[in-house]
Design a protein around this motif. Structure first.
Motif, short mmCIF file in Angstrom:
data_model
loop_
_atom_site.label_atom_id
_atom_site.label_comp_id
_atom_site.label_asym_id
_atom_site.label_seq_id
_atom_site.Cartn_x
_atom_site.Cartn_y
_atom_site.Cartn_z
N GLY A 9 0.68 -2.33 10.82
CA GLY A 9 -0.73 -2.69 10.88
C GLY A 9 -1.30 -2.92 9.50
N MET A 10 -2.48 -3.50 9.48
CA MET A 10 -3.19 -3.77 8.23
C MET A 10 -4.66 -3.47 8.43
N GLN A 11 -5.30 -3.08 7.37
CA GLN A 11 -6.74 -2.84 7.45
C GLN A 11 -7.52 -4.15 7.38
N LEU A 17 -7.01 -12.70 4.31
CA LEU A 17 -5.83 -12.06 3.71
C LEU A 17 -5.42 -12.90 2.50
N GLN A 18 -4.62 -12.32 1.64
CA GLN A 18 -4.11 -13.08 0.49
C GLN A 18 -2.62 -13.32 0.72
N ILE A 19 -2.04 -14.20 -0.09
CA ILE A 19 -0.67 -14.60 0.26
C ILE A 19 0.35 -13.49 0.02
N GLY A 20 -0.03 -12.44 -0.69
CA GLY A 20 0.84 -11.27 -0.78
C GLY A 20 0.97 -10.62 0.60
N ASN A 21 -0.13 -10.53 1.32
CA ASN A 21 -0.08 -10.01 2.69
C ASN A 21 0.80 -10.90 3.57
N TYR A 22 0.68 -12.20 3.34
CA TYR A 22 1.43 -13.16 4.16
C TYR A 22 2.93 -13.03 3.89
N ILE A 23 3.29 -13.08 2.59
CA ILE A 23 4.72 -13.05 2.24
C ILE A 23 5.29 -11.64 2.41
N GLY A 24 4.51 -10.62 2.00
CA GLY A 24 5.03 -9.25 2.04
C GLY A 24 5.00 -8.63 3.42
N ALA A 25 4.09 -9.08 4.28
CA ALA A 25 3.99 -8.44 5.59
C ALA A 25 4.15 -9.44 6.74
N LEU A 26 3.25 -10.41 6.84
CA LEU A 26 3.23 -11.26 8.04
C LEU A 26 4.51 -12.04 8.28
N ILE A 181 11.14 -0.34 4.12
CA ILE A 181 10.33 -0.64 2.95
C ILE A 181 10.54 -2.08 2.51
N GLN A 182 9.43 -2.72 2.32
CA GLN A 182 9.39 -4.12 1.88
C GLN A 182 10.25 -4.35 0.65
N LYS A 183 10.97 -5.45 0.66
CA LYS A 183 11.85 -5.79 -0.47
C LYS A 183 11.03 -6.15 -1.71
N THR A 185 11.59 -8.55 -3.61
CA THR A 185 11.44 -10.01 -3.65
C THR A 185 10.23 -10.46 -2.82
N ALA A 186 9.67 -9.54 -2.03
CA ALA A 186 8.51 -9.90 -1.22
C ALA A 186 7.22 -9.46 -1.90
N ARG A 187 7.33 -8.92 -3.10
CA ARG A 187 6.12 -8.47 -3.77
C ARG A 187 5.52 -9.59 -4.62
N ILE A 188 4.26 -9.87 -4.39
CA ILE A 188 3.58 -10.96 -5.08
C ILE A 188 2.56 -10.38 -6.05
N TYR A 189 2.50 -10.97 -7.24
CA TYR A 189 1.61 -10.47 -8.28
C TYR A 189 0.42 -11.41 -8.50
N SER A 196 0.21 -6.93 -12.24
CA SER A 196 -0.35 -6.12 -11.15
C SER A 196 -0.29 -6.89 -9.84
N LYS A 197 -0.15 -6.15 -8.77
CA LYS A 197 0.02 -6.73 -7.43
C LYS A 197 -1.17 -7.61 -7.06
N MET A 198 -0.89 -8.74 -6.42
CA MET A 198 -2.00 -9.51 -5.87
C MET A 198 -2.66 -8.64 -4.80
N SER A 199 -4.00 -8.60 -4.84
CA SER A 199 -4.67 -7.68 -3.95
C SER A 199 -6.00 -8.24 -3.46
P1 AMP Z 1 -3.11 -4.14 1.97
O1 AMP Z 1 -3.76 -5.49 1.75
O2 AMP Z 1 -2.86 -3.43 0.69
O3 AMP Z 1 -3.80 -3.33 3.02
O4 AMP Z 1 -1.66 -4.42 2.52
C1 AMP Z 1 -1.37 -4.90 3.80
C2 AMP Z 1 0.10 -5.30 3.85
O5 AMP Z 1 0.37 -6.39 2.99
C3 AMP Z 1 1.06 -4.18 3.45
O6 AMP Z 1 2.23 -4.29 4.25
C4 AMP Z 1 1.37 -4.51 2.01
O7 AMP Z 1 2.60 -4.01 1.58
C5 AMP Z 1 1.35 -6.03 2.01
N1 AMP Z 1 0.91 -6.53 0.70
C6 AMP Z 1 -0.32 -6.41 0.16
N2 AMP Z 1 -0.38 -6.99 -1.06
C7 AMP Z 1 0.86 -7.46 -1.31
C8 AMP Z 1 1.45 -8.15 -2.41
N3 AMP Z 1 0.75 -8.46 -3.49
N4 AMP Z 1 2.74 -8.51 -2.32
C9 AMP Z 1 3.46 -8.20 -1.22
N5 AMP Z 1 2.97 -7.56 -0.16
C10 AMP Z 1 1.69 -7.18 -0.19
#
Ligand code: AMP
Ligand code: TRP
Length: 334
Positions: A9-11, A17-26, A181-183, A185-189, A196-199
């Motif tokens: 789930g996500m809040q 959402l941002q593309i970190g959510n897309y690539i890292g989760a969706l 746990i997310q790889k 390679t799926a972490r977007i900055y 720092s993580k895209m947020s």
């Molecule tokens: P959040 O936006 O922090 O509530 O995160 C929701 C979901 O998106 C979680 O599974 C996070 O791990 C993933 N997520 C958020 N930001 C990123 C990012 N920058 N890169 C990869 N995954 C992310």
């Protein structure tokens, strides 16, 4: 054969959402939903632990759900629902809170960070019990696996501890879930601040690519992304965080290897590379955004989809909760 259960789930903490959510989760969720019996929630009860404008929270909840669907979570295949629609979450959270140690909850690093940042007077009890509600989410559905980012790993470990403790004390009621746990390679900055993580809550908008933004705007942000002076498209997270991040996005959205992309852009400048990436991003998000906006154009239909899915979730959650109430000794209402 029964498929194993998956929960995530996500809040609903932003309009988009941002593309970190897309690539890292969706993207992961979309892939996993075919091999798992998947439950995906929009955790609006969790979002109440942050200050919210009520109308905006409702809107963000719909928007988050619409983006799940637009990104390919199939509401006929996966159970995609809003947490507060299923009452059992709050009820199980209460029972679990009675077997959670005060010190145990106090050791959660997310709580420690937030309470240190805001001070005890601005820190709610809800923020303290946040991980217990998360445990209830997961345990209600007898989930086998829980894909999350590494910042949530400790919460899933707590969930496992609570499940084992309950099972031992009162009899088997819960499946003990495994965190996935997310790889890396799926972490977007952040495009402007690539260490720092895209947020969703980034201070500056220039480094964040929003799923619901006009793709032309995202293309511009990519063209302005921070790189370095070397002028070589090469992955090196340490010394070239900006270019490495762009390569990660490129690879994630195209399914290609980073090395192949490096080869394609060998001897070409960052301008070309960014243009190529911008095209990839626009091609990916134009249809996703279109589909999300279409869904949001008809909120009544979206609400119907969410209600039907909540009913499916209810059926599973109610069975678990009834078993838990029985086991802990609550008198059944006849
Ligand atoms: P959040 O936006 O922090 O509530 O995160 C929701 C979901 O998106 C979680 O599974 C996070 O791990 C993933 N997520 C958020 N930001 C990123 C990012 N920058 N890169 C990869 N995954 C992310
Ligand atoms: N706490 C998670 C986050 O901030 C969201 C969440 C709530 C969750 N309940 C969950 C994730 C259950 C996985 C499973 O990202």
């Amino acid at each position: 054969m029964k498929k194993p259960r998956l929960y995530s789930g996500m809040q609903p903490s932003a309009d988009s959402l941002q593309i970190g959510n897309y690539i890292g989760a969706l993207l992961q969720w979309r892939q996993l939903q075919t091999s798992y019996d998947a439950f995906f929630s929009v955790v609006d009860l969790h979002a109440l632990t942050q200050p919210n404008n009520p109308e905006e929270l409702r809107e963000k909840t719909r928007r988050t759900a619409a983006q799940y669907i637009a990104a390919g979570i199939e509401p006929s295949q996966s159970t995609l629902y809003v947490q507060s629609h299923v009452r059992a979450h709050a009820e199980l959270a209460w029972v679990l809170s009675t077997i959670t140690g005060y010190g145990e909850a106090g050791r959660m690093t997310q709580f420690k960070d937030k309470s240190a940042r805001y001070g005890t007077d601005s820190t709610s009890v809800g923020l303290f019990t946040y991980p217990v509600l998360m445990a209830a989410d997961i345990l209600l559905y007898q989930s086998d696996v829980v894909p999350v980012g590494d910042d949530q790993k400790q919460h899933v470990e707590l969930t496992r501890d609570l499940a084992e403790r309950f099972n031992k004390r009162f009899g088997e009621a819960f499946t003990v879930p495994i965190p996935v746990i997310q790889k890396d390679t799926a972490r977007i900055y952040d495009l402007q601040n690539p260490t720092s993580k895209m947020s969703k809550s980034a201070e500056s908008d220039a480094g964040v690519l929003w799923m619901l933004d006009d793709p032309a705007k995202s293309a511009k942000k990519i063209m302005r992304a921070v790189t370095d002076n070397e002028g070589v498209v090469r992955f090196d997270r340490e010394n070239k965080p900006g270019v490495s991040n762009l390569l990660t996005i490129y690879a994630a959205l195209t399914g290609r290897q980073i090395a192949t992309i490096e080869d394609e852009y060998a001897g070409r400048g960052y301008g070309d590379f960014k243009k190529g990436l911008a095209e990839v991003v626009v091609a990916e998000f134009e249809p996703v955004r279109g589909r999300a906006l279409e869904l949001l154009d008809d909120p009544a239909e979206l609400d119907r989809i969410l209600a039907a899915n909540a009913a499916r979730a209810d059926a599973v959650a109610d069975a678990t909760l009834a078993d838990v109430y029985e086991k802990v000794g609550l008198l059944r209402r006849v």
